[in-house]
Design a protein around this motif. Structure first.
Motif, mmCIF file in Angstrom:
data_model
loop_
_atom_site.group_PDB
_atom_site.id
_atom_site.type_symbol
_atom_site.label_atom_id
_atom_site.label_comp_id
_atom_site.label_asym_id
_atom_site.label_seq_id
_atom_site.Cartn_x
_atom_site.Cartn_y
_atom_site.Cartn_z
ATOM 1 N N ALA A 46 0.842 -1.201 0.000
ATOM 2 C CA ALA A 46 0.000 0.000 0.000
ATOM 3 C C ALA A 46 0.872 1.245 0.000
ATOM 4 N N VAL A 47 0.444 2.275 -0.706
ATOM 5 C CA VAL A 47 1.236 3.492 -0.794
ATOM 6 C C VAL A 47 1.443 4.106 0.590
ATOM 7 N N ARG A 48 0.481 3.962 1.496
ATOM 8 C CA ARG A 48 0.638 4.524 2.841
ATOM 9 C C ARG A 48 1.814 3.862 3.567
ATOM 10 N N ASP A 49 2.051 2.558 3.300
ATOM 11 C CA ASP A 49 3.170 1.873 3.930
ATOM 12 C C ASP A 49 4.500 2.265 3.291
ATOM 13 N N VAL A 50 4.485 2.494 1.983
ATOM 14 C CA VAL A 50 5.685 3.007 1.303
ATOM 15 C C VAL A 50 6.088 4.340 1.917
ATOM 16 N N LEU A 51 5.116 5.216 2.102
ATOM 17 C CA LEU A 51 5.402 6.537 2.666
ATOM 18 C C LEU A 51 5.907 6.428 4.101
ATOM 19 N N HIS A 52 5.377 5.479 4.859
ATOM 20 C CA HIS A 52 5.853 5.252 6.227
ATOM 21 C C HIS A 52 7.345 4.932 6.214
ATOM 22 N N TYR A 53 7.764 4.029 5.348
ATOM 23 C CA TYR A 53 9.174 3.650 5.283
ATOM 24 C C TYR A 53 10.042 4.791 4.765
ATOM 25 N N LEU A 54 9.536 5.544 3.791
ATOM 26 C CA LEU A 54 10.321 6.656 3.246
ATOM 27 C C LEU A 54 10.601 7.711 4.310
ATOM 28 N N VAL A 55 9.579 8.081 5.061
ATOM 29 C CA VAL A 55 9.773 9.096 6.100
ATOM 30 C C VAL A 55 10.743 8.599 7.165
ATOM 31 N N ALA A 56 10.535 7.369 7.612
ATOM 32 C CA ALA A 56 11.376 6.827 8.674
ATOM 33 C C ALA A 56 12.817 6.621 8.233
ATOM 34 N N ALA A 57 13.049 6.398 6.950
ATOM 35 C CA ALA A 57 14.406 6.163 6.451
ATOM 36 C C ALA A 57 15.313 7.367 6.650
ATOM 37 N N ALA A 58 14.738 8.541 6.830
ATOM 38 C CA ALA A 58 15.552 9.741 7.060
ATOM 39 C C ALA A 58 16.346 9.629 8.355
ATOM 40 N N ASP A 59 15.871 8.819 9.298
ATOM 41 C CA ASP A 59 16.512 8.703 10.610
ATOM 42 C C ASP A 59 17.406 7.477 10.743
ATOM 43 N N LEU A 60 17.646 6.766 9.665
ATOM 44 C CA LEU A 60 18.532 5.608 9.742
ATOM 45 C C LEU A 60 19.939 6.044 10.135
ATOM 46 N N PRO A 61 20.643 5.251 10.948
ATOM 47 C CA PRO A 61 22.012 5.618 11.327
ATOM 48 C C PRO A 61 22.950 5.608 10.121
ATOM 49 N N ALA A 62 24.030 6.371 10.226
ATOM 50 C CA ALA A 62 24.945 6.573 9.106
ATOM 51 C C ALA A 62 25.557 5.276 8.602
ATOM 52 N N GLU A 63 25.729 4.287 9.482
ATOM 53 C CA GLU A 63 26.374 3.041 9.057
ATOM 54 C C GLU A 63 25.473 2.167 8.191
ATOM 55 N N VAL A 64 24.197 2.514 8.100
ATOM 56 C CA VAL A 64 23.268 1.742 7.272
ATOM 57 C C VAL A 64 23.258 2.317 5.862
ATOM 58 N N SER A 65 23.791 1.570 4.933
ATOM 59 C CA SER A 65 23.830 1.996 3.536
ATOM 60 C C SER A 65 23.678 0.748 2.672
ATOM 61 N N ARG A 66 22.442 0.481 2.219
ATOM 62 C CA ARG A 66 22.165 -0.772 1.524
ATOM 63 C C ARG A 66 20.766 -0.727 0.899
ATOM 64 N N THR A 67 20.420 -1.798 0.193
ATOM 65 C CA THR A 67 19.071 -1.953 -0.339
ATOM 66 C C THR A 67 18.201 -2.672 0.681
ATOM 67 N N ILE A 120 13.426 -0.228 11.063
ATOM 68 C CA ILE A 120 12.245 0.642 11.092
ATOM 69 C C ILE A 120 11.047 -0.183 11.557
ATOM 70 N N ALA A 121 10.375 0.300 12.579
ATOM 71 C CA ALA A 121 9.180 -0.388 13.063
ATOM 72 C C ALA A 121 8.079 -0.326 12.018
ATOM 73 N N ARG A 122 7.270 -1.360 11.960
ATOM 74 C CA ARG A 122 6.149 -1.368 11.021
ATOM 75 C C ARG A 122 5.126 -0.302 11.405
ATOM 76 N N PRO A 123 4.286 0.102 10.469
ATOM 77 C CA PRO A 123 3.269 1.124 10.796
ATOM 78 C C PRO A 123 2.381 0.669 11.945
ATOM 79 N N GLU A 124 1.847 1.619 12.664
ATOM 80 C CA GLU A 124 0.925 1.288 13.749
ATOM 81 C C GLU A 124 -0.253 0.508 13.178
ATOM 82 N N GLY A 125 -0.541 -0.624 13.758
ATOM 83 C CA GLY A 125 -1.595 -1.483 13.233
ATOM 84 C C GLY A 125 -1.099 -2.493 12.228
ATOM 85 N N GLY A 126 0.188 -2.412 11.862
ATOM 86 C CA GLY A 126 0.766 -3.382 10.936
ATOM 87 C C GLY A 126 0.650 -2.944 9.484
ATOM 88 N N LEU A 127 1.296 -3.718 8.617
ATOM 89 C CA LEU A 127 1.240 -3.446 7.181
ATOM 90 C C LEU A 127 -0.168 -3.706 6.650
#
Length: 505
Positions: free
Chosen positions: A186-207, A284-291
């Motif tokens: 669902a696009v709402r879950d894609v957006l959840h991951y995109l927003v949260a990815a901004a806070d990933l630690p610097a050592e995380v660099s991958r697909t 990244i934690a899953r969206p509230e209520g799950g995917l």
């Protein structure tokens, strides 16, 4: 959700389907947002325009991208040149420029949305997505490449392809690829991951593969859609002979998605699109209520469409990369012959109801003139590989600058007064349609102007071939728009048509 504080995010692709939805969610998350766009005017009417900084730039121009990256903490790379020839080279070059500029400016994180893909030979579309991700990962800036399969949401190209195939074909022959497994999200879950990815630690660099909780075949997706939409179960007859290219021609006829998008989408489905891992859960934690389950994603998308609450649409991104100039208001030096058809009508109806009709034009409301002629022209355009009439509208009543409107695009909008549409149909030249509403003597003067700048001899021949139909098409349109506003006219006129290099203003 963690808040972004004073961190600044640069969104490249804010006029697209995902980018246009990501920006307001970043704002809600507390981030400051800067949008890098080729045409800032396309963001003029979005509801969040006053909350962001908009900079003009092109990802082929190192200088403008480097300037846009100044002071940025997170760069979102959400561009894709899918409808342009050689899109793979264009996107790879753009990614190289973005990665270089981000490194030079000290950006701390790049986030990119790509596609889930299997190992081995890939379609041109998926190969391009993978190459862009690899280019950004080599940039020297910590990068999160989120790889999604089919995105389900109101207005997404994948959803509209699924929707129209299922709704319009109660029985169908199906190629082999409909039996391949897909993991939609669902696009709402894609957006959840995109927003949260901004806070990933610097050592995380991958697909990271991201997908919803359901793995289905495309045939199962169509059957589930039919069940959610309250349609009778669809009859499917498998046929091995149908190739992806033949399938894309059928997609072009049945759905609003043009062949330029349908071909790469279908080619991407010849392999299974299932997540190989879901390591994103470790970071990244899953969206509230799950995917979101697939049936729920379909139901939500349909509810948004029925309520006219579609935030963005696949057609928001213009299929051409050339600038919008010259405008039909430019002086004669903008180039060559300019043909016009100008018509006016005065009515006792106040301006507001006339404008409501003007702004609601197209889509399900039609064009108030000779429907058969518009339909035939739309079918011809589809057969030529164009967008045709079935793109419809994002919103049933309200328009924004940059919106797709059947085969037109909203190029200029002055609320309550003026609408300029630029043609995106296959035509030997450039064409515009302008509709204006002005108060006059207690009523309204409605003015309509079609402008055509021909390209070569074929362009001139095209104009003169369609001139005999202008009375039916444009004359009828003027009359019916005024009638639809609910009043009677008190005067009608047709301004003289000037041509041969005269000023277009």
């Amino acid at each position: 959700m963690s808040t972004g504080g004073t961190r600044l995010c640069l969104v490249a692709g804010a006029t697209g389907y995902v980018g246009g939805r990501l920006v307001p969610r970043l704002l809600v998350g507390g981030y400051r947002v800067r949008c890098l766009v080729r045409t800032p005017e396309k963001l003029r009417d979005v509801p969040w325009r006053d909350q962001v900084e908009v900079v003009r730039g092109d990802l082929s121009d190192e200088g403008s991208v480097r300037t846009a990256c100044e002071g940025v903490d997170v760069l979102y790379f959400l561009v894709h040149s899918l409808q342009q020839k050689g899109f793979g080279d264009l996107d790879r070059s753009a990614a190289a420029v973005a990665g270089w500029a981000a490194r030079q400016a000290g950006v701390s994180r790049i986030v990119y949305l790509g596609g889930v893909h299997p190992a081995g030979k890939l379609s041109e579309h998926l190969r391009s997505r993978a190459e862009v991700g690899e280019t950004l990962l080599r940039s020297g800036v910590p990068t999160a490449v989120l790889q999604a399969a089919v995105i389900i949401g109101s207005g997404s190209a994948s959803f509209e392809m699924l929707r129209y195939l299922t709704e319009r074909l109660p029985a169908m022959v199906t190629p082999r690829w409909v039996s391949n497994r897909v993991q939609p999200i669902a696009v709402r879950d894609v957006l959840h991951y995109l927003v949260a990815a901004a806070d990933l630690p610097a050592e995380v660099s991958r697909t990271f593969d991201i997908g919803g909780p359901d793995v289905l075949t495309y045939a199962q997706m169509m059957r589930t859609y039919a069940a959610v939409a309250g349609l009778p179960q669809r009859v499917m007859v498998p046929v091995r002979a149908l190739s992806p290219k033949l399938s894309s021609l059928w997609i072009n006829i049945v759905t609003p998605v043009p062949r330029s998008i349908g071909v790469p989408l279908i080619e991407s489905l010849i392999n299974e699109a299932v997540c190989a891992e879901h390591d994103i859960d470790d970071h990244i934690a899953r969206p509230e209520g799950g995917l979101t389950r697939f049936p729920d994603a379909v139901a939500l998308a349909l509810r948004k469409i029925r309520r006219g609450e579609v935030e963005t649409r696949w057609s928001d991104a213009s299929p051409v990369s050339a600038p919008w100039e010259p405008l039909p208001s430019d002086p004669a030096w903008s180039g060559g012959t300019v043909y016009r058809d100008v018509r006016e009508r005065v009515t006792t109806v106040p301006p507001e109801p006339v404008w409501r009709v003007v702004e609601g034009i197209g889509g399900r409301h039609g064009w108030y003139s000779f429907p058969l002629a518009w339909a035939v022209r739309g079918w011809i355009d589809r057969l030529l590989g164009g967008v045709g009439l079935r793109r419809g509208r994002r919103d049933p009543q309200r328009l924004r600058t940059g919106d797709a409107l059947d085969w037109w695009r909203v190029e200029e909008l002055a609320d309550g007064r003026f609408l300029r549409l630029r043609a995106e149909m296959k035509v030997p030249g450039r064409a515009w349609l302008e509709l204006s509403v002005e108060p006059e003597d207690g009523g309204t003067r409605y003015r309509q102007r079609a402008v055509f700048i021909p390209r070569g001899l074929l362009g001139h021949l095209y104009w003169w071939a369609v001139v005999p139909f202008h009375g039916l098409v444009f004359g009828g349109m003027t009359r019916r728009i005024v009638n639809a506003a609910g009043g009677k006219h008190i005067g009608v006129g047709r301004a003289p048509r000037r041509r041969g290099g005269a000023p277009a203003g």
